[in-house]
Scaffold this motif. Structure first.
Motif, PDB file in Angstrom:
ATOM      1  N   VAL B  82     -29.067 -33.971  22.560  1.00  0.00           N
ATOM      2  CA  VAL B  82     -29.220 -32.439  22.674  1.00  0.00           C
ATOM      3  C   VAL B  82     -28.628 -31.890  24.040  1.00  0.00           C
ATOM      4  O   VAL B  82     -28.600 -32.378  25.016  1.00  0.00           O
ATOM      5  N   HIS B  83     -27.820 -31.097  23.740  1.00  0.00           N
ATOM      6  CA  HIS B  83     -27.164 -30.351  24.670  1.00  0.00           C
ATOM      7  C   HIS B  83     -27.460 -29.190  25.417  1.00  0.00           C
ATOM      8  O   HIS B  83     -27.448 -28.946  26.561  1.00  0.00           O
ATOM      9  N   ALA B  84     -28.275 -28.389  24.549  1.00  0.00           N
ATOM     10  CA  ALA B  84     -28.736 -27.083  25.143  1.00  0.00           C
ATOM     11  C   ALA B  84     -30.128 -26.768  24.293  1.00  0.00           C
ATOM     12  O   ALA B  84     -30.267 -27.217  22.995  1.00  0.00           O
ATOM     13  N   ILE B  85     -30.912 -26.206  24.807  1.00  0.00           N
ATOM     14  CA  ILE B  85     -32.296 -25.435  24.433  1.00  0.00           C
ATOM     15  C   ILE B  85     -32.097 -23.962  24.335  1.00  0.00           C
ATOM     16  O   ILE B  85     -31.724 -23.306  25.605  1.00  0.00           O
ATOM     17  N   GLN B  86     -32.061 -23.264  23.169  1.00  0.00           N
ATOM     18  CA  GLN B  86     -32.147 -21.606  23.083  1.00  0.00           C
ATOM     19  C   GLN B  86     -33.578 -21.328  22.960  1.00  0.00           C
ATOM     20  O   GLN B  86     -34.215 -21.312  21.845  1.00  0.00           O
ATOM     21  N   ALA B  87     -34.231 -21.235  24.111  1.00  0.00           N
ATOM     22  CA  ALA B  87     -35.650 -21.012  23.979  1.00  0.00           C
ATOM     23  C   ALA B  87     -36.098 -19.702  23.365  1.00  0.00           C
ATOM     24  O   ALA B  87     -36.996 -19.853  22.469  1.00  0.00           O
ATOM     25  N   HIS B  88     -35.272 -18.778  23.569  1.00  0.00           N
ATOM     26  CA  HIS B  88     -35.638 -17.341  22.768  1.00  0.00           C
ATOM     27  C   HIS B  88     -35.502 -17.521  21.472  1.00  0.00           C
ATOM     28  O   HIS B  88     -36.195 -16.729  20.663  1.00  0.00           O
ATOM     29  N   ALA B  89     -34.642 -18.154  21.110  1.00  0.00           N
ATOM     30  CA  ALA B  89     -34.146 -18.568  19.376  1.00  0.00           C
ATOM     31  C   ALA B  89     -35.096 -19.571  18.806  1.00  0.00           C
ATOM     32  O   ALA B  89     -35.073 -19.930  17.562  1.00  0.00           O
ATOM     33  N   ARG B  90     -35.859 -20.464  19.740  1.00  0.00           N
ATOM     34  CA  ARG B  90     -36.650 -21.632  19.243  1.00  0.00           C
ATOM     35  C   ARG B  90     -35.518 -22.515  18.460  1.00  0.00           C
ATOM     36  O   ARG B  90     -35.875 -22.759  17.221  1.00  0.00           O
ATOM     37  N   TYR B 102     -37.066 -25.016  15.890  1.00  0.00           N
ATOM     38  CA  TYR B 102     -38.050 -25.443  15.935  1.00  0.00           C
ATOM     39  C   TYR B 102     -39.131 -24.454  15.846  1.00  0.00           C
ATOM     40  O   TYR B 102     -39.291 -23.313  16.139  1.00  0.00           O
ATOM     41  N   ARG B 103     -40.723 -25.077  15.335  1.00  0.00           N
ATOM     42  CA  ARG B 103     -41.760 -24.468  15.717  1.00  0.00           C
ATOM     43  C   ARG B 103     -42.234 -24.886  17.009  1.00  0.00           C
ATOM     44  O   ARG B 103     -42.789 -23.797  17.953  1.00  0.00           O
ATOM     45  N   SER B 104     -42.298 -26.136  17.489  1.00  0.00           N
ATOM     46  CA  SER B 104     -42.498 -26.858  18.394  1.00  0.00           C
ATOM     47  C   SER B 104     -41.631 -27.714  18.946  1.00  0.00           C
ATOM     48  O   SER B 104     -41.022 -28.635  17.991  1.00  0.00           O
ATOM     49  N   LEU B 105     -41.210 -27.632  20.228  1.00  0.00           N
ATOM     50  CA  LEU B 105     -40.178 -28.802  20.756  1.00  0.00           C
ATOM     51  C   LEU B 105     -40.941 -29.473  21.618  1.00  0.00           C
ATOM     52  O   LEU B 105     -41.781 -28.938  22.577  1.00  0.00           O
ATOM     53  N   ASP B 269     -43.077 -22.634  28.898  1.00  0.00           N
ATOM     54  CA  ASP B 269     -42.794 -22.138  27.475  1.00  0.00           C
ATOM     55  C   ASP B 269     -43.841 -22.348  26.647  1.00  0.00           C
ATOM     56  O   ASP B 269     -43.983 -23.362  26.341  1.00  0.00           O
ATOM     57  N   PRO B 270     -44.160 -21.496  25.894  1.00  0.00           N
ATOM     58  CA  PRO B 270     -45.533 -21.632  25.086  1.00  0.00           C
ATOM     59  C   PRO B 270     -45.185 -22.673  23.903  1.00  0.00           C
ATOM     60  O   PRO B 270     -46.109 -23.201  23.376  1.00  0.00           O
ATOM     61  N   HIS B 271     -43.789 -22.652  23.498  1.00  0.00           N
ATOM     62  CA  HIS B 271     -43.578 -23.581  22.406  1.00  0.00           C
ATOM     63  C   HIS B 271     -43.050 -24.862  22.707  1.00  0.00           C
ATOM     64  O   HIS B 271     -42.296 -25.589  21.825  1.00  0.00           O
TER      65      HIS B 271
END
Lengths: 106, 405
Positions: B82-90, B102-105, B269-271
Motif C-alpha cells: 500500500v503506497h498511500a492512505i487517503q483518509a478523507h476519502a477512506r 474501506y469502512r475500517s482500515l 483517525d476514527p476509521h
C-alpha cells in the motif's frame, strides 16, 4: 487417521490427520475454528485448549508439568482438559474426539 | 465503487489474527488482507530457531493453510504494497495505482530491523533476520563449519546463536552494552544466559564499540574501535527494530515511535486502527505507554479490534508476555522489567531453573521464569490482579505464587 473436533455448540468437524503430528496441527491444517495455536504449538500460550472425550482420556497420555502449568491458568479448566499441541497422534488415537471450549471462538 | 469493508495493511501475526477473527465473528462486509511478502501469513518466532536450521518448512510456519482465507471469503493479496492512505476519502492506494475503499482500515505494518550505522554495512553476506527470505539467505550463505558473527545480543541474536552453534558453526556474538539482553532482562537473567551460551561454545563479547565491517565484495571481518577484529563468513545484525509508521505519518495520523492508539487500538483517525509491532498504546493495566514486538501483543490487539468492529464488549488488557527458547531452556517473561523494581530471586540459578520476581512496593510488576512454567502462569495472574504480595513468601519455593480459593 481421523480426528473429530466438536465446536462448543456440538457441531462435529472430522479431519484427516497424519500419524506423528499433534492434534493442534491437525486442526490448524484443516482450518478448524476454535483452535488458535498462537505460539505455533510450543506449549506456551494455551490457545489450543480442548476437552478430551471421556472415552479417550486414558489413551491420550500424561500431562507434562509445562502443560499443567498453562492449563492451570485457564478459567474453564476441567478434569479432561488438554492442550491439543501436546497430544501426539499415534495410531491408537484414530477416531479421537476433542471438544473445543467456547472461549476460543471469537 | 465496490462495497467497502475492512482493509488490513500487513499480513503478519496481527493482520492474520484480525482477518480470521472478523471472519469467524461473522463480519458482514469484505475483508481484504494485504501483505508485501509472497507468502501467506506465517509465524516469525521459528525463523531464528527451527526454520534457520532446516527443521521446519514454510508450510509449517503458516498461521492458517493458504486455502483457509478463500474459504472464509478473506481476500488475501500477497506481494503488494500500500503506497498511500487517503483518509478523507477512506481509501488506500496500492502499487500500480489501484484504489481500495474501506469502512475500517487497520494498519498492521509491523517493524523492520534497525539499521546499524557502521562502515561497509553494504558488503555481501551481511544480513538481518526478519522474514523467511532473510532466514533462507543466512542458512544458504553459512558454510557447514563456517564462522558466524552476530551483532547484537538480543533475542533474535541469541536464539540464532543457539541454533547455529548447535549445528556446529563457530559463533561470536558482539554486544555494545555491558550484558546480553540488556534492554529486556534483569542482570541475573543476562548472566545466566551468558554462561549458558559460553558453555555451549558461543563466544560472547560485551562492551564492544564496533566501527567497521571489512572485506572485498564479501564480508570477512567485524572490527571494533580498539583494533580488535573477529573473522566472519557471515554477519547477522540484530540490534532491534523500528516501527513501520511512514504510511500512517503521511496520512497525518499521530505517531511517536509507533502509531498512537487508544485502549481499543483506534488511531487519531476514527476509521483507522493499528495493531502489533507498529502500534504504541497506553497499557491499561501497567499505566505506561508501550510499543511491544511480540506474538502475544499482536494477537491481543487484533482481538481488541475485532471486538470493537463487531460492537462487542471491549477486551481487557492482558499482562504482556514473551518467550524465548534457547538450547533446552525456556525463558518466559510477564510484565515489563524496569530498573526501579526490587528484584527477588526464587530458586537456585545453578539448578538451571529459577525465577526473578520484580516488585514495586508490595505489588508484583514483572517476572522472568527460567524453566519454571508454574511460576510463570501463577505469577502472571498475580501481576494481572495486582494483589498484595509478601516478599518472604515469594522467595519460598514451597509456596505457590498464587493460591486458588
Amino acid at each position: 487417521m481421523k480426528i473429530t473436533f466438536l465446536a462448543f455448540d456440538g457441531t462435529p468437524y472430522t479431519v484427516d490427520a497424519d500419524e506423528g503430528m499433534s492434534a493442534m496441527e491437525a486442526a490448524i491444517n484443516e482450518g478448524i475454528d476454535g483452535i488458535e495455536g498462537d505460539c505455533g504449538g510450543n506449549c506456551n500460550c494455551a490457545t489450543c485448549h480442548v476437552f478430551v472425550d471421556p472415552g479417550w482420556q486414558l489413551q491420550v497420555g500424561e500431562v507434562s508439568p509445562m502443560e499443567a502449568a498453562l492449563l492451570a491458568d485457564r478459567s474453564d479448566l476441567a478434569d479432561n482438559s488438554r492442550l491439543a499441541c501436546q497430544i501426539r497422534l499415534v495410531p491408537e488415537l484414530d477416531g479421537l474426539v476433542l471438544q473445543m471450549p467456547e472461549s476460543q471462538f471469537i | 465503487m465496490c462495497d467497502a469493508g475492512v482493509v488490513i495493511v500487513g499480513a503478519g501475526q496481527a493482520g492474520a489474527t484480525l482477518a480470521t477473527g472478523l471472519a469467524q465473528a461473522g463480519y458482514d462486509g469484505p475483508i481484504t488482507l494485504i501483505g508485501e511478502e509472497p507468502y501467506a501469513p506465517y509465524q516469525r518466532p521459528p525463523l531464528s530457531k527451527g526454520f534457520v536450521n532446516g527443521d521446519v518448512g514454510v508450510d509449517e510456519l503458516l498461521i492458517k493453510p493458504e486455502a483457509y482465507y478463500a474459504q472464509k471469503h478473506i481476500q488475501l493479496i500477497k506481494g503488494r504494497r500500500v503506497h498511500a492512505i487517503q483518509a478523507h476519502a477512506r481509501s488506500v492506494q496500492l502499487d500500480e495505482g489501484e484504489q481500495l475503499n474501506y469502512r475500517s482500515l487497520v494498519l498492521c505494518t509491523g517493524s523492520r530491523p534497525r539499521v546499524l550505522p557502521i562502515k561497509s554495512a553494504e558488503l555481501n553476506r551481511v544480513f538481518s533476520l526478519r522474514n523467511i527470505d532473510d532466514a533462507r539467505a543466512i542458512a544458504g550463505a553459512l558454510p557447514e563449519q563456517g564462522r558466524l558473527v552476530i551483532i547484537g545480543a538480543g533475542y533474535v541474536g541469541l536464539e540464532l546463536a543457539a541454533s547455529c552453534v548447535t549445528q556446529g558453526r563457530h559463533v561470536t556474538v558482539l554486544e555494545r552494552a555491558g550484558r546480553v539482553m540488556e534492554r529486556s532482562a534483569s542482570p541475573q537473567v543476562s548472566e545466566h544466559y551468558r554462561a549458558m551460551h559460553e558453555a555451549a561454545g558461543v563466544n560472547i563479547v560485551c562492551d564492544v564499540n564496533l566501527v567497521e565491517l571489512q572485506g572485498g565484495q564479501q564480508v570477512t571481518a567485524v572490527c571494533a574501535g580498539d583494533g580488535r577484529c573477529w573473522p566472519a563468513d557471515v554477519v547477522v545484525i540484530g540490534v532491534g527494530a523500528v516501527a513501520n509508521m511512514e504510511l500512517a505519518q503521511a496520512a497525518g495520523l499521530q505517531c511517536d515511535d509507533g502509531i498512537l492508539v487508544d485502549a481499543q487500538c483506534r488511531s487519531s483517525d476514527p476509521h483507522i486502527y493499528a495493531a502489533g509491532d507498529c502500534a504504541r498504546q497506553t497499557h491499561a493495566l501497567l499505566q505506561t505507554s508501550l510499543r511491544l514486538e511480540s506474538v502475544q501483543n499482536a494477537t491481543a490487539q487484533a482481538r481488541m479490534i475485532v471486538a470493537h468492529i463487531m460492537n462487542k464488549a471491549p477486551l481487557r488488557s492482558e499482562v504482556p508476555w514473551f518467550w524465548s527458547d534457547q538450547f533446552d531452556t525456556r525463558l518466559q517473561i510477564a510484565g515489563i522489567v524496569q530498573p526501579n523494581h526490587t528484584s527477588i530471586l526464587r530458586g537456585d540459578p545453578a539448578s538451571g531453573s529459577f525465577t526473578m520476581l520484580h516488585v514495586q512496593g508490595d505489588r508484583l510488576q514483572a517476572l522472568e521464569a527460567i524453566n519454571r512454567p508454574a511460576d510463570f502462569t501463577l505469577g502472571r495472574k498475580l501481576i494481572s490482579e495486582q494483589l498484595e504480595v509478601n516478599i518472604q513468601w515469594l522467595k519460598d519455593e514451597d509456596i505457590p505464587l498464587y493460591l486458588r480459593d
